[in-house]
Scaffold this motif. Structure first.
Motif, short mmCIF file in Angstrom:
data_model
loop_
_atom_site.label_atom_id
_atom_site.label_comp_id
_atom_site.label_asym_id
_atom_site.label_seq_id
_atom_site.Cartn_x
_atom_site.Cartn_y
_atom_site.Cartn_z
N MET A 111 -6.63 -4.03 -5.24
CA MET A 111 -7.31 -2.74 -5.13
C MET A 111 -6.77 -1.77 -6.17
SD MET A 111 -7.45 -2.37 -1.00
CE MET A 111 -8.14 -0.75 -1.03
N TYR A 129 -8.23 5.30 -13.37
CA TYR A 129 -7.03 6.06 -13.05
C TYR A 129 -6.28 6.42 -14.33
CZ TYR A 129 -3.49 8.09 -10.18
OH TYR A 129 -2.67 9.00 -9.59
N SER A 159 0.84 -1.20 0.00
CA SER A 159 0.00 0.00 0.00
C SER A 159 0.87 1.24 0.00
CB SER A 159 -0.89 -0.01 1.25
OG SER A 159 -1.57 1.21 1.38
N ASP A 215 -8.12 1.42 -9.42
CA ASP A 215 -9.08 2.41 -9.90
C ASP A 215 -9.19 2.23 -11.41
OD1 ASP A 215 -10.37 4.66 -10.81
OD2 ASP A 215 -9.33 6.06 -9.47
N ASN A 245 -5.94 -2.66 -11.76
CA ASN A 245 -5.67 -3.74 -10.80
C ASN A 245 -4.57 -4.70 -11.26
OD1 ASN A 245 -6.96 -3.32 -8.44
ND2 ASN A 245 -8.93 -4.10 -9.16
N LYS A 263 -4.70 2.99 1.89
CA LYS A 263 -6.04 2.38 1.82
C LYS A 263 -5.96 0.86 1.94
CE LYS A 263 -8.03 5.14 -1.52
NZ LYS A 263 -8.82 5.06 -2.73
N VAL A 309 -2.42 -0.57 -6.55
CA VAL A 309 -1.53 -0.34 -7.68
C VAL A 309 -0.99 1.08 -7.55
CG1 VAL A 309 -1.29 -0.59 -10.18
CG2 VAL A 309 -3.24 -1.62 -9.00
N ALA A 310 0.26 1.23 -7.82
CA ALA A 310 0.85 2.56 -7.70
C ALA A 310 1.65 2.84 -8.96
CB ALA A 310 1.77 2.62 -6.49
N TYR A 345 -3.95 -1.59 -17.11
CA TYR A 345 -3.31 -1.23 -15.84
C TYR A 345 -4.25 -1.42 -14.66
CZ TYR A 345 0.41 1.05 -18.50
OH TYR A 345 1.46 1.32 -19.33
N ASP A 382 -12.06 1.83 -7.08
CA ASP A 382 -12.46 3.10 -6.46
C ASP A 382 -13.72 3.66 -7.11
OD1 ASP A 382 -10.28 2.98 -4.86
OD2 ASP A 382 -9.10 4.51 -5.90
N GLN A 412 1.82 3.01 -13.26
CA GLN A 412 1.18 2.27 -14.35
C GLN A 412 1.30 0.77 -14.12
OE1 GLN A 412 3.01 4.20 -17.74
NE2 GLN A 412 1.14 5.42 -17.94
#
Ligand SMILES: Cc1cc2nc3c(=O)[nH]c(=O)nc-3n(C[C@H](O)[C@H](O)[C@H](O)COP(=O)(O)O)c2cc1C
Length: 1274
Positions: free
Chosen positions: A778, A783, A692, A780, A794, A696, A740-741, A792, A820, A743
């Motif tokens: 988790m 995004y 994370s 979006d 998830n 979240k 996911v943070a 991309y 999200d 791409q």
């Protein structure tokens, strides 16, 4: 004029000028020639001086240290290597003592010159008259400066004039004059302070003795082709065309400019003649200084510089000199020349390029010089014929030393036994006891041992009892035992035996010579990796370690070998001597050494663990350039500069920041979890691993862990990166939750494990056959909104799910997907996934009766904080961590403080098992952004002393400091308060800094709006006394008896931050509609402030991923008077506080709520026009006749950069500026209220520092940056 010996003349001055005299006697049978004079003088006078006559070998250092606070202390001695070398160490302790060391030399200066760099002043006297004059000069200099002065003088007998006794005292204590007898002090930029001090005292001495006393005296033509510097007895009683002779009388400090003044541009050749035949390195002291000075000078042609050694102290004949000139013309400057009667001028040395015949010789010579007959090299090549090749290895040497130390211990036992023997004579008994007392003393043990032998040989003990002692006689002296080896040992510490030597704990000294030249450091043996022996040895703890380079600092080598010898236990001295081949010219060795030391490749340092026991700093860094770099670095990183000043704390700070306590805490926690795991035997334990970035996924993981525990499952929750692939393979049930943070990338705290899984999958391994897993992903789905980026969504969780299966893991519940964008955000997907898990673990039927613990929110923290106190005060005291407790970090925001950590080294520190590198950001509360020059200077200083040396101007017109470490936090806040500013409510869920248009042209209006902004800020300030209590040490009156109340905010404070701005049309530089409350100034016909149009908005706040929040621009509600303003701001804030979900209200309802609280209706809004929002750069004149300059400070960053020293510029301006500084909401700065007569001075400074450059593009001029960039991390 009388004929007197220089020694007697010096002794007389020393006697008359000092408070305590210490004289060293030469080795027997000679007596001290100084002592004769002392005796005569004391006989002639009533009440003799305190004089100590020390035998040869006595501990001179401690006698000097003992008397270091008596006034002027004088030491007299005749040069002897063992005497002077032993002074190197104590002299560092005497650095602030008025002490004169008079050293008489009768042939070679080498031994005396060893002390040259350990004292601030070093004088040389060739003649008896000079010796007399310099003795006076040295005494006064030492008194004036409170520092040691070394006076080396030749032992001669000549005619001289001596000052009268009564003149000596008045001279020593006379007032200092900057102009004496026409001598004018040299300018400060030409000469360092110490030289100026010398110069001043030399001028006073000249006028006392009525002839010239100078650092350098020259004779010869003004346009010489050759300049000869002479240090020593060489006397040139002849003239030679085109040759200038310079007699050197001051060796230290000798400013480069003073030297090069004597080498005019006509000079093609410089000869440096020194009387140092015994000097142990190629480059002699004066030669190095003069070459350095010439190199620093700027000239078209550099002269060739020759080093010449004066072999003896006899006269130099003209013919010798001519021969020297001839030889100098025929050889390269790197060849050392010789002059003097012996060994004959044909010795005008080798015509081939010089080389170091045996590279070790310079270090070995030092060992011999320092320890003399005490030196024992245990792996000396001389042992090879008798013991074979093995004799040069460290194991062999260690074995030898072990044997020798054991034999010595045996000798001690034998002596003790002999003492108990009744047949021993009282004389021998006394000698034996004495030896036991002095057995570790380097000099006394030998002498005492010899006395015992004599007594034993004259039958003072029964022969049988004496036999054992006699057999062990060679162990009487305390030797200095050394093992000498090369850096080849560092390739394999274990096999080379070096490890055993280091780990032996025996009192053994190891000298490791490293010959790798700096320029070939990367090519040397690329297949093999050299290990850092120094670091390795230091890690052992109780080992003395030094890193030295003889061609960089001779005295540091002496320091190191002597400390190594003194240290009880193993010592390692790493010695640098870079050369490519045996024939490498010494100049190359010198160059390579300089490169390596300056670049920090070979740092000079000493690590003495015995100092730690005495409470001193064990580590000393000796390389000047590295030290300077470090100093500069620390100055930049100013929070650390404080630590540098208090060195001991530096050490503890660094050690504690290594997080020992953190490691310990982790170990305990791990143990506890393990215990808990063992006790929970019913259901299979569950491990929850999360990845994370924003918190979240972590929140979901923790809630899942709570719910799992409530179902009786032994549960552990941790980040994915806290476990290795090997350990994961040992787990049975694991639930993964990852966001996911970027791409499709994994969050920071999951990347290492993700990488390991990826690599293992690439190798087709199946390590996870025992693992049962499920993944909750988790993300979006919008995004990355472009259709081609849909994959991309998830991606991290999906990749993880497939990879775990690929590695043999069993997927026991299907991949859960959280978006999200779903109606309930991630909850929608979660509700589907969680039941699968309970089913799998067989606890789906478990009924939970207790209420699930609510996750802790900011609101909980605020309420429990006792009006923003929390445990901040306790946290500041906790030295085991650089951080505050997580809940306190939410509270410190209200005090204007954010905790951050250096993201760039997060991973690295995690790998090292230490906590992140925490520091704090501090924001000042400064309504309207106005500060005085004094306040500016204070901010500048705070950034230097407590922060990272820079500070920022924020879009909320205030200052922000970064990089303040916990230990500096309180001091920084106190300094800010001392400048009559504070940081209260500069961040946090309260009203923030109130901002206002900077309008420099309309000073009157600005004054009114500024006062209004200040009023609103004061009106909305939190009332808690926690701030004063925690940061300013204002204790709560009568404990808790007086309770805080927050009439506006209550215990919960606000749900989010609150912002107020005041704009003066037509300039909207404050971006009024982006604020929660805006006041738009309306002026009357006279240009005076009539009141404000009030706006209300959402402050542009939005919670990422929460669709229910969005940026809400402000709307105009109506008009109010100046007096009504603060109350209206308050009521708008209260409506927002109580109706967090404001967007469902609508503007009319909102306005009605505000008016209900006000008890009156707002007047209709009045017309206004905004036509710009950027700053007008450059000079303008205000309506009060004063001038204002708006300068462009890119991104508000006040810092010094190459060619843009803005921080310095603004500091210089603040020093002379009489007006004010205004920070603009666009992160720029206006220097306001400059009187016409002061404009040129300010303009000049602006131009000097290029601050007046506003020629950038329009886009750049109106640019601004997130104030936290690039430091935000929370
Ligand atoms: C910089 C950034 C990049 C993101 N990239 C993606 C992405 O590529 N795919 C995706 O599904 N979600 C992406 N997201 C959305 C997050 O994964 C999502 O909001 C998640 O709930 C955040 O969880 P965390 O707070 O635990 O990190 C991104 C979010 C941020 C802030």
């Amino acid at each position: 004029m009388t004929s007197t010996s220089s020694v007697a003349a010096v002794a007389r001055i020393a006697y008359l000028s000092s408070d305590v005299l210490v004289d060293s006697r030469p080795p027997l049978p000679t007596t001290s020639s100084f002592a004769d004079t002392f005796r005569t003088l004391s006989h002639e006078r009533a009440g003799s001086k305190a004089t100590y006559s020390l035998p040869f070998g006595a501990d001179v250092g401690s006698t000097l240290v003992q008397h270091s606070s008596v006034g002027l202390l004088s030491y007299t001695a005749t040069s002897h290597p063992q005497l002077l070398h032993r002074l190197v160490l104590p002299l560092s302790e005497l650095a602030s003592t008025p002490l004169v060391l008079h050293v008489a030399v009768n042939d070679d200066l080498s031994d005396a010159l060893v002390l040259r760099s350990t004292v601030p002043f070093c004088l040389y006297s060739r003649t008896a008259q000079q010796a007399h004059d310099n003795a006076l000069l040295a005494s006064r200099l030492a008194r004036v400066e409170g520092k040691p002065v070394l006076h080396i003088f030749a032992e001669v007998e000549e005619e001289l004039d001596e000052v009268k006794e009564e003149e000596v005292q008045s001279f020593l204590f006379a007032q200092q004059h900057s102009v004496v007898n026409g001598h004018v002090l040299p300018p400060a930029d030409y000469a360092p302070a110490l030289y100026r001090s010398y110069f001043d005292v030399a001028a006073s001495t000249s006028s006392l003795v009525h002839h010239s006393v100078q650092a350098l005296s020259q004779q010869g033509p003004t346009d010489p082709h050759t300049v000869v510097f002479s240090l020593g007895r060489a006397q040139f009683d002849f003239e030679e065309d085109g040759v200038n002779f310079v007699d050197v009388s001051l060796l230290h400090p000798l400013p480069a400019g003073r030297v090069t003044d004597l080498i005019p541009s006509s000079t093609v050749r410089v000869l440096i003649i020194e009387q140092v035949a015994r000097w142990s390195t190629k480059w002699t002291p004066l030669y190095l200084d003069i070459v350095g000075a010439i190199q620093q000078s700027k000239r078209d042609e550099y002269p060739a510089v020759y080093s010449v050694v004066l072999e003896n102290s006899g006269p130099v004949h003209h013919s010798d000199f001519l021969k020297l000139l001839e030889n100098a013309s025929g050889t390269s400057p790197s060849t050392r020349l010789h002059i003097g009667a012996a060994p004959s001028l044909s010795a005008v040395s080798e015509t081939v390029a010089p080389h170091i015949p045996k590279h070790e010789s310079s270090y070995l010579k030092i060992l011999h010089q320092v320890f003399g007959e005490r030196l024992e090299i245990s792996n000396s090549p001389e042992l090879v014929p008798s013991h074979g090749q093995l004799a040069t290895t460290p194991e062999f040497a260690l074995g030898r030393i072990r044997g020798q130390l054991e034999s010595r211990a045996e000798l001690v036992g034998a002596v003790q036994e002999l003492l108990r023997d009744l047949g021993v004579t009282p004389h021998l008994h006394a000698l034996l006891s004495k030896w036991l007392l002095v057995k570790d003393d380097p000099t006394k043990s030998r002498q005492s041992g010899e006395d015992i032998l004599k007594a034993l040989q004259s039958d003072e003990a029964p022969s049988t009892a004496a036999e054992r002692v006699l057999a062990l006689r060679e162990y009487f002296p305390a030797l200095s035992r050394w093992i000498v080896g090369s850096d080849a040992w560092s390739y394999d510490l274990g096999a080379s035996g070096l490890h055993h030597a280091i780990a032996s704990r025996l009192n053994v000294n190891i000298l490791v010579l490293d010959a790798t030249p700096y320029s070939s450091r990367n090519t040397a043996d690329p297949q093999r990796r050299k290990q850092d022996v120094g670091l390795y040895a230091m890690n052992h703890g109780d080992v003395y370690v030094a890193s030295v380079a003889v061609y960089s600092s001779y005295s540091q080598v002496l320091h190191a070998v002597m400390e190594a010898d003194k240290f009880e236990g193993p010592s390692v001295v790493l010695a640098y001597l870079p050369y490519k081949s045996e024939d490498s010219p010494a100049l190359e060795v010198l160059k390579e050494t300089k490169l390596a030391v300056d670049a920090g490749y070979w740092p000079l340092y000493r690590w003495d663990p015995s100092k730690e026991v005495q409470g001193k700093e064990p580590f000393s860094l000796d390389s000047d350039s590295v030290k300077n770099d470090l100093q500069q670095f620390l100055d930049r990183q100013n929070h650390l500069s404080q630590l540098v000043r208090s060195k001991p704390e530096l050490a503890t700070e660094l050690v504690s920041s290594l997080g020992e306590n953190v490691k310990e805490a982790r170990r305990k926690r791990a143990q506890q979890s393990y215990q808990e795991l063992l006790t929970a035997i019913d259901a299979p334990p569950l491990l929850i691993l999360y990845g994370s970035d924003g918190g979240k996924a972590e929140k979901v993981a923790r809630r899942l862990a709570n719910r799992s525990k409530m179902r009786g499952i032994s549960t552990t929750v941790a980040t994915m990166d806290s476990i290795s692939l090997e350990d994961l393979a040992k787990e049975e049930y694991v639930a993964f939750i990852t966001s996911v943070a970027g791409q499709g990338e994994f969050p920071q705290n999951a990347r290492t494990l993700a990488k390991a899984l990826h690599s293992a999958a690439g190798r087709s391994e199946k390590p996870l056959v025992n693992l049962k897993f499920t993944v909750f992903a988790m993300g979006d789905s919008h995004y990355w909104p472009r259709p081609e980026d849909a994959h991309y969504y998830n991606k991290a969780g999906k990749d993880l799910d497939s990879r775990l299966a690929l590695l043999g893991g069993e997927r026991v519940a299907d991949l859960g997907l959280a978006d999200d964008q779903d109606a309930d955000g991630p909850e929608t997907g979660y509700k589907l996934w969680e039941p699968l898990l309970w089913k799998l673990l067989g606890v789906d039927a478990v009924e939970i009766k207790e209420a699930e613990p609510e996750p802790i929110t900011n609101e909980h923290i605020k309420v429990a904080s006792q009006y923003l106190r929390g445990t901040i005060a306790e946290g500041l005291e906790d030295k085991s961590t650089g951080a505050l407790a997580p809940s306190d970090t939410q509270l410190t925001k209200f005090h204007g403080i954010y905790q951050q950590d250096d993201r760039d080294i997060r991973d690295e520190r995690q790998v090292q098992g230490v906590e992140p590198a925490y520091s704090f950001m501090i924001r000042v509360r400064m309504p309207g952004g106005v500060c005085s020059p004094e306040q500016w200077l204070m901010m500048d200083q705070i950034a230097d002393e407590h922060g990272n040396g820079t500070f920022k101007i924020t879009t909320r017109q205030t200052f922000q400091f970064h990089g303040v470490i916990k230990r500096h936090l309180k001091k920084a806040i106190q300094d800010i308060n001392r400048s009559l500013l504070d940081t209260l409510a500069a961040c946090g869920d309260v009203n923030r800094n109130v901002i206002t248009t900077s309008i420099p042209t309309l000073s009157k209006l600005h004054q009114q709006t500024y006062e209004f902004a200040k009023g609103v800020s004061e009106h909305l300030i939190p009332r808690t006394t926690a701030y004063h209590e925690i940061w300013l040490d204002k204790k709560l009156v009568a404990g808790d008896a007086i309770k805080d109340v927050e009439p506006l905010y209550g215990e919960f404070y606000l749900p989010r931050k609150f912002k107020v701005a005041v704009a003066v049309p037509p300039n909207n530089d404050v971006d009024i509609f982006a604020n929660d409350v805006g006041f738009i100034a309306i002026v009357d016909k006279n240009g005076d402030l009539a009141g404000f149009n009030v706006t209300a908005g959402g402050g542009m706040g939005v919670t990422h991923g929460n669709k229910k929040t969005y940026p809400r621009l402000g709307d105009v509600l109506g008009f109010c008077t100046v007096e009504q303003g603060p109350n209206i701001a308050e009521k708008i804030m209260l409506v927002q506080r109580d109706n967090g979900n404001r967007q469902e209200m609508g503007l009319d309802v909102f306005k009605a709520e505000v008016e209900k609280l006000l008890g009156y209706r707002l007047q209709p809004a009045r017309p206004f026009v905004f036509d710009r929002n950027i700053d007008d750069y450059g000079w303008i004149k205000g309506d009060n006749g004063k001038h204002h300059f708006s300068s462009f400070i890119e991104n508000g960053r006040v810092q010094d950069e190459p060619d843009r020293d803005f921080k310095t510029a603004l500091r210089e301006i603040a020093k002379i500026h009489k007006g004010a500084f205004r920070l603009t909401a666009n992160q720029h700065l206006i220097i306001t209220d400059v009187a016409s007569e002061d404009v040129p001075q300010i303009a000049k400074l602006l131009a000097t520092y290029k601050l007046d450059d506003v020629s950038q593009s329009g886009l750049r001029l109106s640019s601004s940056a997130c104030v936290s960039f690039p430091t935000c991390g929370t």
